[in-house]
Design an enzyme around this catalytic site. Sequence first.
Site, mmCIF file in Angstrom:
data_model
loop_
_atom_site.group_PDB
_atom_site.id
_atom_site.type_symbol
_atom_site.label_atom_id
_atom_site.label_comp_id
_atom_site.label_asym_id
_atom_site.label_seq_id
_atom_site.Cartn_x
_atom_site.Cartn_y
_atom_site.Cartn_z
ATOM 1 N N GLU B 29 16.821 -41.860 4.160
ATOM 2 C CA GLU B 29 16.086 -41.902 3.264
ATOM 3 C C GLU B 29 15.984 -43.498 2.477
ATOM 4 O O GLU B 29 17.046 -43.879 2.323
ATOM 5 C CB GLU B 29 16.319 -41.154 1.898
ATOM 6 C CG GLU B 29 16.116 -39.584 2.552
ATOM 7 C CD GLU B 29 16.962 -38.745 1.655
ATOM 8 O OE1 GLU B 29 17.469 -39.022 0.599
ATOM 9 O OE2 GLU B 29 17.206 -37.525 2.056
ATOM 10 N N LEU B 58 12.527 -36.636 2.404
ATOM 11 C CA LEU B 58 13.556 -36.456 1.501
ATOM 12 C C LEU B 58 14.363 -35.141 1.815
ATOM 13 O O LEU B 58 14.143 -34.187 1.103
ATOM 14 C CB LEU B 58 13.386 -36.472 0.334
ATOM 15 C CG LEU B 58 14.219 -37.085 -0.874
ATOM 16 C CD1 LEU B 58 13.781 -37.525 -2.064
ATOM 17 C CD2 LEU B 58 15.384 -36.083 -1.098
ATOM 18 N N GLU B 60 17.988 -33.877 3.667
ATOM 19 C CA GLU B 60 19.253 -34.098 4.503
ATOM 20 C C GLU B 60 19.520 -33.330 5.450
ATOM 21 O O GLU B 60 19.918 -33.479 6.473
ATOM 22 C CB GLU B 60 20.444 -34.306 3.418
ATOM 23 C CG GLU B 60 20.437 -35.313 2.424
ATOM 24 C CD GLU B 60 19.575 -35.136 1.132
ATOM 25 O OE1 GLU B 60 19.022 -33.926 1.250
ATOM 26 O OE2 GLU B 60 19.511 -36.088 0.255
ATOM 27 N N GLN B 82 22.341 -40.765 1.640
ATOM 28 C CA GLN B 82 22.359 -41.623 0.483
ATOM 29 C C GLN B 82 23.648 -41.370 -0.305
ATOM 30 O O GLN B 82 24.220 -42.613 -0.692
ATOM 31 C CB GLN B 82 21.389 -41.375 -0.548
ATOM 32 C CG GLN B 82 20.158 -42.557 -0.489
ATOM 33 C CD GLN B 82 18.848 -42.432 -0.932
ATOM 34 O OE1 GLN B 82 18.831 -41.489 -1.987
ATOM 35 N NE2 GLN B 82 17.834 -42.910 -0.611
ATOM 36 N N PHE B 83 24.125 -40.338 -0.566
ATOM 37 C CA PHE B 83 25.308 -40.127 -1.388
ATOM 38 C C PHE B 83 26.140 -38.709 -0.722
ATOM 39 O O PHE B 83 25.651 -37.969 -0.390
ATOM 40 C CB PHE B 83 25.042 -39.859 -2.764
ATOM 41 C CG PHE B 83 24.452 -41.204 -3.691
ATOM 42 C CD1 PHE B 83 25.668 -42.098 -4.052
ATOM 43 C CD2 PHE B 83 23.433 -41.514 -3.768
ATOM 44 C CE1 PHE B 83 25.180 -43.372 -4.568
ATOM 45 C CE2 PHE B 83 22.874 -43.054 -4.169
ATOM 46 C CZ PHE B 83 23.879 -43.514 -4.704
ATOM 47 N N HIS B 129 27.113 -38.092 -7.170
ATOM 48 C CA HIS B 129 27.160 -39.595 -6.361
ATOM 49 C C HIS B 129 28.508 -40.203 -6.262
ATOM 50 O O HIS B 129 28.575 -41.145 -5.839
ATOM 51 C CB HIS B 129 26.297 -40.403 -7.392
ATOM 52 C CG HIS B 129 24.856 -40.279 -7.104
ATOM 53 N ND1 HIS B 129 24.303 -38.993 -7.864
ATOM 54 C CD2 HIS B 129 23.622 -40.960 -6.899
ATOM 55 C CE1 HIS B 129 23.122 -38.987 -7.682
ATOM 56 N NE2 HIS B 129 22.618 -39.942 -7.080
#
Lengths: 356, 324
Positions: B29, B58, B60, B82-83, B129
């Site tokens: 992403e 978007l 995962e 991303q996290f 996060h």
Amino acid sequence: MKVINGCEVTYLQVLDETGKIVNKKDMPKLSKEELKKLYYLMLLSRTFDGESISLQRQGRIYTYASLYGQEAAQVGSAFAMGKDDIAFPSFREHAVALTRGAKPEGIFLYHKGDERGAVSKEVNVFSPSIPVGSQIPHAAGAGMAFAYQKKKAAAVGYFGDGSTSKGDFHEAMNFAGVFGAHTVFLCQNNQFAISLPIAEQTEAQTIAQKAIAYGMKGIRVDGNDILAVYKATKDALEDAYKGNPTLIECLTYRLGDHTTSDDASKYRKPEEAKKHEKFEPISRFKKYLMKTKILTETEDKKIQEQIKKEIEEGVKNFEAMKPYPPEDIINYLFEKLPDELLPELEEIKLSAGEAK
Amino acid sequence: MTEMNMVDAINSALDNEMANDKSIVLLGEDIGEDGGVFRVTDGLAKKYGNNRVMDSPLAEAGIMGVSIGMAVMGLKPILEIQFDGFSITTLDQVYNHASRIRNRSRGLYHCPITLRCPIGGGIRALEHHSESPETFFAHIPGIKVVIPSGPYEAKGLLISSIRDPDPVIFYEPKRIYRAIKEDVPETAYTIPLGKAKVVREGNSMTLITYGSWLRESLEAVDELKADVEVIDLRTISPLDTETIINSVKKTGRVVIVHEAPKNLGVAAEIIARINESAFYSLEAPIERVTGYDTIMPLASYEKLYLLNKEKIGKAITKVLSIKE
């Protein structure tokens, strides 16, 4: 207010349940030999299926998922595929493997709990995927790889109506649309996910219409009409090579239990399944072949005898196979087993030796 | 050699490998024009094109799922999630497929996938996060899990992960993305997976850690002027038991440091292995410095949860002070 997307869902049928061609325009171009081959493959699949259930009942194989009633959807679609196309099956697509040229013994072997039967790489059939729908993203990804490699090849992802409730289905369809994947999504809507009927699986009128949300073509076909399935898949593959994926919904019916561990009478009246028998795919196709004199009774007998022999041979070959070396339960974990796992490898060998 | 932080070093590894191998594609992403939320893939889309550095929808689980399809058809996908909290969404595909395809197909197919993902707290981010979920992946047979401790390590380990023919989860401690600068070669080099590094030799105690806490661990050792052997695991699965055991046999005392919660964490496994192979060398009970067995708090109490050199120093002092 105005309509900005008037969605249309098309339905394709060529051969009705009486064996009559009802739609000449969409009749696929197949030679008499090819038509006979389709008949042979459906019969081979059904015989294989019956034999598997029988082997399971005798304890000679373990859990098996029957494809009874879905022969046209599987054979018709697999027959349309080219050599370089690859199938990503769920756990019920034995007829896809057989049509692609896999040997019955490999499929028997897999159901005896032996990994060596899982993949038929030589005929481009990927391993069965047991978690429902989890293979659909693989088909999308393989189609993305073909697009990236600019190959004239496509992936066909097989799944059932139950899968269409899962995120995997929706994410895979979305990726395929966005990336122009060389993929055909082939749903066999057999109207049951174990016990849950399709009406309780989704409120949507068709599964085919779900394609619209992902910007791709969706079509419902009579999944028990092998000519319609073949035609729809062939067209979808041609589109897939150009980066346009399609969702095909083959409307069929699961005439058998979910698997050999299931008893459908618990949740479905036997009369209901009985009602669907008249729509099953083989007898209508045979009627058509007989009526058009493509097939004779003598030939039919010969085909049946040949199939019987093939399956017997398959069982013989399968049962003659020696088990794989016990240490192979760990040897395929990585390309090279890390040093860290060598003591476990030794332990496995020792434990297998003691068990003998 | 160029002075690089970890972001630069990882970018350089990706660049080196992509230049040499057309089967490598990046998928994640915002990794294209945007260069990823931490800018790790900056410039790569421009250099290699959008068909190789793919901005993904978007999703995962979808990213992981389609990568498996790409990998078995001959590509080498490198994913960015991303996290850390979102990497959990990929677990189904990792556990049920990526880890098993070689085994299930008797070696006919395999999954050369590298999943890159930032890990850990320390940047005052939102919920989900700042997590440390490495144990979830390390528990899966068929999966390698790598966590580098700095720029030089990150580049060499990432190149090894990319070249590995099997799936690797590569967690990047985000707290030190830009905090450490080191001299890093511009060209490709590898650091073997599954081998720990003795960062500092010592005789009276062994400190075992990985990822971002190596730095504070060394600082704690320095402040105490203690004779401590410090091991950077680099790979937490497979674990380099040999290096650990050799050190423990020499020192007899152990402190293990990681940010992830204590319960069933990497430290627990290390202690079990020491118990199996170096029990009689121990001169004191083993001490763990880990995250608490609670939810990672939001930013206001993040510091309370996180480790620091004082917590690590306290454990070192305690273990060293125990009389045999």
